[in-house]
Design a protein around this motif. Structure first.
Motif, mmCIF file in Angstrom:
data_model
loop_
_atom_site.group_PDB
_atom_site.id
_atom_site.type_symbol
_atom_site.label_atom_id
_atom_site.label_comp_id
_atom_site.label_asym_id
_atom_site.label_seq_id
_atom_site.Cartn_x
_atom_site.Cartn_y
_atom_site.Cartn_z
ATOM 1 N N VAL A 1 -9.096 10.023 8.132
ATOM 2 C CA VAL A 1 -8.836 10.535 6.867
ATOM 3 C C VAL A 1 -10.419 10.320 6.352
ATOM 4 C CG1 VAL A 1 -7.920 10.907 5.021
ATOM 5 C CG2 VAL A 1 -6.503 10.364 6.873
ATOM 6 N N SER A 2 -10.917 11.325 5.691
ATOM 7 C CA SER A 2 -12.047 11.024 5.223
ATOM 8 C C SER A 2 -11.928 10.989 3.644
ATOM 9 C CB SER A 2 -13.205 12.223 5.442
ATOM 10 O OG SER A 2 -12.575 13.382 4.868
ATOM 11 N N GLY A 3 -12.905 10.708 2.803
ATOM 12 C CA GLY A 3 -12.890 10.668 1.274
ATOM 13 C C GLY A 3 -12.033 9.188 0.937
ATOM 14 N N LEU A 4 -12.342 8.354 1.435
ATOM 15 C CA LEU A 4 -11.788 6.734 1.343
ATOM 16 C C LEU A 4 -12.017 6.463 -0.193
ATOM 17 C CD1 LEU A 4 -11.127 3.884 1.958
ATOM 18 C CD2 LEU A 4 -13.672 3.409 2.486
ATOM 19 N N ASN A 5 -10.815 6.217 -0.814
ATOM 20 C CA ASN A 5 -10.694 5.759 -2.199
ATOM 21 C C ASN A 5 -9.670 4.604 -2.251
ATOM 22 O OD1 ASN A 5 -8.054 6.940 -3.033
ATOM 23 N ND2 ASN A 5 -9.118 8.839 -3.092
ATOM 24 N N LEU A 6 -9.780 3.873 -3.555
ATOM 25 C CA LEU A 6 -9.017 2.781 -3.769
ATOM 26 C C LEU A 6 -7.499 3.060 -3.751
ATOM 27 C CD1 LEU A 6 -8.766 -0.254 -4.298
ATOM 28 C CD2 LEU A 6 -9.167 0.178 -6.956
ATOM 29 N N ALA A 7 -7.116 4.219 -4.270
ATOM 30 C CA ALA A 7 -5.825 4.640 -4.569
ATOM 31 C C ALA A 7 -5.084 4.820 -3.251
ATOM 32 C CB ALA A 7 -5.627 5.834 -5.219
ATOM 33 N N MET A 8 -5.859 5.407 -2.033
ATOM 34 C CA MET A 8 -5.252 5.258 -0.807
ATOM 35 C C MET A 8 -5.017 4.069 0.105
ATOM 36 S SD MET A 8 -8.038 8.532 0.396
ATOM 37 C CE MET A 8 -7.242 8.995 1.797
ATOM 38 N N VAL A 9 -6.000 3.110 -0.193
ATOM 39 C CA VAL A 9 -5.715 2.017 0.502
ATOM 40 C C VAL A 9 -4.745 1.116 -0.232
ATOM 41 C CG1 VAL A 9 -6.929 -0.139 0.793
ATOM 42 C CG2 VAL A 9 -8.401 1.851 1.050
ATOM 43 N N ILE A 10 -4.785 1.219 -1.362
ATOM 44 C CA ILE A 10 -3.464 0.432 -2.142
ATOM 45 C C ILE A 10 -2.127 1.097 -1.747
ATOM 46 C CG2 ILE A 10 -2.252 0.209 -4.348
ATOM 47 C CD1 ILE A 10 -4.951 -0.107 -5.556
ATOM 48 N N GLU A 11 -1.996 2.335 -1.644
ATOM 49 C CA GLU A 11 -0.698 2.894 -1.152
ATOM 50 C C GLU A 11 -0.480 2.579 0.318
ATOM 51 O OE1 GLU A 11 2.728 4.521 -2.281
ATOM 52 O OE2 GLU A 11 1.206 4.303 -3.426
ATOM 53 N N ALA A 12 -1.618 2.646 1.099
ATOM 54 C CA ALA A 12 -1.315 2.214 2.662
ATOM 55 C C ALA A 12 -0.837 1.019 2.580
ATOM 56 C CB ALA A 12 -2.880 2.416 3.360
ATOM 57 N N ALA A 13 -1.124 0.058 1.813
ATOM 58 C CA ALA A 13 -0.594 -1.392 2.012
ATOM 59 C C ALA A 13 0.808 -1.343 1.502
ATOM 60 C CB ALA A 13 -1.655 -2.293 0.739
ATOM 61 N N VAL A 14 1.425 -0.454 0.699
ATOM 62 C CA VAL A 14 2.620 -0.782 0.050
ATOM 63 C C VAL A 14 3.569 0.101 0.865
ATOM 64 C CG1 VAL A 14 2.000 -1.957 -1.751
ATOM 65 C CG2 VAL A 14 2.311 0.579 -1.874
ATOM 66 N N SER A 15 3.027 1.363 1.290
ATOM 67 C CA SER A 15 4.065 2.371 2.118
ATOM 68 C C SER A 15 4.859 1.599 3.053
ATOM 69 C CB SER A 15 3.077 3.585 2.410
ATOM 70 O OG SER A 15 3.883 4.504 3.108
ATOM 71 N N PRO A 16 5.987 2.221 3.307
ATOM 72 C CA PRO A 16 6.738 1.721 4.467
ATOM 73 C C PRO A 16 6.486 2.630 5.622
ATOM 74 C CG PRO A 16 8.117 2.975 2.951
ATOM 75 C CD PRO A 16 6.912 2.971 2.187
ATOM 76 N N LEU A 17 5.817 3.599 5.392
ATOM 77 C CA LEU A 17 5.804 4.776 6.612
ATOM 78 C C LEU A 17 5.036 3.914 8.050
ATOM 79 C CD1 LEU A 17 4.355 8.056 4.822
ATOM 80 C CD2 LEU A 17 6.816 7.624 5.792
ATOM 81 N N GLU A 18 5.516 4.344 8.996
ATOM 82 C CA GLU A 18 5.121 3.544 10.130
ATOM 83 C C GLU A 18 4.628 4.640 11.099
ATOM 84 O OE1 GLU A 18 8.331 1.299 12.084
ATOM 85 O OE2 GLU A 18 8.295 -0.105 10.217
ATOM 86 N N ASN A 19 4.878 5.874 11.096
ATOM 87 C CA ASN A 19 4.171 6.962 11.963
ATOM 88 C C ASN A 19 2.687 7.278 11.269
ATOM 89 O OD1 ASN A 19 3.407 9.949 12.198
ATOM 90 N ND2 ASN A 19 4.890 9.578 13.924
ATOM 91 N N VAL A 20 1.966 7.040 12.081
ATOM 92 C CA VAL A 20 0.384 7.243 11.690
ATOM 93 C C VAL A 20 0.018 8.615 11.205
ATOM 94 C CG1 VAL A 20 -0.823 7.528 14.017
ATOM 95 C CG2 VAL A 20 -2.009 6.463 12.318
ATOM 96 N N ASP A 21 0.581 9.671 11.716
ATOM 97 C CA ASP A 21 0.425 11.049 11.271
ATOM 98 C C ASP A 21 0.914 11.259 9.859
ATOM 99 O OD1 ASP A 21 -1.400 11.926 13.238
ATOM 100 O OD2 ASP A 21 0.274 12.066 14.731
ATOM 101 N N GLU A 22 2.228 10.730 9.686
ATOM 102 C CA GLU A 22 3.017 10.859 8.417
ATOM 103 C C GLU A 22 2.324 10.165 7.229
ATOM 104 O OE1 GLU A 22 6.982 9.783 9.038
ATOM 105 O OE2 GLU A 22 7.292 11.417 10.418
ATOM 106 N N LEU A 23 1.863 8.864 7.816
ATOM 107 C CA LEU A 23 1.033 8.109 6.733
ATOM 108 C C LEU A 23 -0.051 8.743 6.412
ATOM 109 C CD1 LEU A 23 1.107 5.498 5.242
ATOM 110 C CD2 LEU A 23 -0.109 4.518 7.218
ATOM 111 N N ALA A 24 -1.001 9.377 7.378
ATOM 112 C CA ALA A 24 -2.041 9.962 7.086
ATOM 113 C C ALA A 24 -2.088 11.178 6.089
ATOM 114 C CB ALA A 24 -2.923 10.368 8.468
ATOM 115 N N ASN A 25 -1.033 11.850 6.275
ATOM 116 C CA ASN A 25 -0.697 12.853 5.307
ATOM 117 C C ASN A 25 -0.259 12.492 4.179
ATOM 118 O OD1 ASN A 25 -1.186 15.046 7.408
ATOM 119 N ND2 ASN A 25 0.959 14.862 8.108
ATOM 120 N N TYR A 26 0.595 11.473 3.895
ATOM 121 C CA TYR A 26 0.995 11.089 2.782
ATOM 122 C C TYR A 26 -0.337 10.399 1.877
ATOM 123 C CZ TYR A 26 3.193 7.717 -0.540
ATOM 124 O OH TYR A 26 3.534 7.199 -1.734
ATOM 125 N N LEU A 27 -1.142 9.633 2.466
ATOM 126 C CA LEU A 27 -2.362 9.337 1.817
ATOM 127 C C LEU A 27 -3.311 10.158 1.658
ATOM 128 C CD1 LEU A 27 -2.669 5.825 3.787
ATOM 129 C CD2 LEU A 27 -1.400 6.210 1.786
#
Length: 139
Positions: A89-115
């Motif tokens: 995923v391009s466009g790295l920002n702090l909101a994405m990283v914080i949400e990645a840390a707390v998200s319960p999603l385990e499927n990498v594609d679902e997580l990428a879409n969500y983030l």
């Protein structure tokens, strides 16, 4: 199992975003950083990423890159051909990283879409709020 996260950027941006995210949510044990230094070029950046990916094994991995079309993103995209459980995923920002840390999603594609959606929502022009009713602020 939550996907491994790798932050990639030109210079120290990824290092600092990770540090900022950890200030807010605590340790991100499943996160690594690849910082492209000026002398790294394509091959040096590839070597840094390959070292992390080889250590990860076959773990689903999400890579955030700072700039679509930049060397870190291009290196991550090339790695997708070698590591089938890799998502970029391009466009790295702090909101994405914080949400990645707390998200319960385990499927990498679902997580990428969500983030990706989270990252887009985090970008907004901020205007000074207009006071509609000045009587609310009278003493």
């Amino acid at each position: 199992m939550k996907p491994k996260i790798i932050l990639m950027s030109h210079g120290q941006m990824a290092v600092e975003i990770l540090a900022s995210a950890q200030m807010i949510v605590g340790d991100l044990a499943n996160a690594d950083v690849v910082s492209m230094d000026p002398e790294d070029g394509l091959s040096g950046t590839q070597a840094k990423l390959d070292m992390i990916l080889q250590a990860n094994g076959d773990v689903p991995t999400l890579i955030f890159t700072d700039l679509k079309g930049g060397t870190p993103c291009n290196v991550a995209m090339m790695a997708m051909g070698i590591y089938p459980r890799l998502c970029v995923v391009s466009g790295l920002n702090l909101a994405m990283v914080i949400e990645a840390a707390v998200s319960p999603l385990e499927n990498v594609d679902e997580l990428a879409n969500y983030l990706t959606n989270i990252g887009q929502q985090a970008i907004e022009k901020i205007d000074i709020p207009k006071i509609e009713d000045e009587e609310e602020f009278e003493e």
